[in-house]
Design an enzyme around this catalytic site. Sequence first.
Site: not given
Lengths: 200, 200
Positions: A8, A69, A142
Amino acid sequence: MLRVIAVDPGLTRCGIAVVDIAANRSAQLVDVTVVGSPGTESIGHRLSVIDRAMDEWLVKYQPDHLAVERMFAQHNTPTVMGTAQASGVAIAAAARKDIPTALLTPSEVKAAVTGSGSADKQQVTAMVTRILNLETPPKPADAADAIAVAIAHAWRGGLFGRGLDTGKLTSPARKSRFENKPANLTPAQKLWLAAEKRAK
Amino acid sequence: MLRVIAVDPGLTRCGIAVVDIAANRSAQLVDVTVVGSPGTESIGHRLSVIDRAMDEWLVKYQPDHLAVERMFAQHNTPTVMGTAQASGVAIAAAARKDIPTALLTPSEVKAAVTGSGSADKQQVTAMVTRILNLETPPKPADAADAIAVAIAHAWRGGLFGRGLDTGKLTSPARKSRFENKPANLTPAQKLWLAAEKRAK
């Protein structure tokens, strides 16, 4: 079994998770961390913190895939650019070791782990905790996000080698991945999907 | 003398230039190239092309500083994010070798080499050709842009160690760099600026 390292990305807080996912979809958390540095540090220092952490974990855990992502530049902010730079460094670190990268949109991740592409962070954390049989939810957010990305990648196609960003936008598998339509499935994939349906 | 490696980041075309700049502001082109890969390749492959090129040139040319154009996310396009990822990879490659990075805005670069922050690409290329005493203009534009970034960094402060992105937004030198106001100058810097004025 597939071992996924997921990121992330961020300069201040970068979640990194390693998850093992078996063919029966069961997932086990191998390790998770959040690295980063304050905005008072130079951009070179901040990116090298992520670079070194990735290098260390890629050697230590020997993952099969990296999942990250997919970023969208929605605002003209330094944060977005810093996040993109961080993701680039993570992807390049994996590429140096011939580990392929899968890119997932936030809604793909949410849909994979919660069933809804518009789930909130609490739902994602709750489902990640349940899927991994953890006694306490992973913190900070996170960390939970990185874990969710790893699970989502493995569940949604990583186990078949689908879902990797080959860059070939016209391939049916990839188009399907990003349009949420069924791909031209191999016999093995059809069997898997049937098993998934039965499990639901 | 200051040896600057400068990058005009991009996945399809990434300009990389190495320029030597002497204390009398004269500049000599050491090498320039444009690397990249088509959008049909995976993001891992595309970033590793830049990673490897940077590594090779950092070893080959041993530059003192890296200079990169500061990115702004003005549009929600994959291109912007890819460019940011490419810049992150270049900065991390330099940071691994303890080479500090300077970030310059496009208008700082144009102003430094042409005198106008709103100069067009042709003007920038023309000035770069003149400054380096080249017989023909550097091509493609990404090559000329990278050269302009290197010259701009050295001229605008790199020779003093100013203009590096230390990340400390409150330091007078850095504030000055990004607000275009005079910094608290050292005696050597004052002498230099006086020499610059005389030369104009």
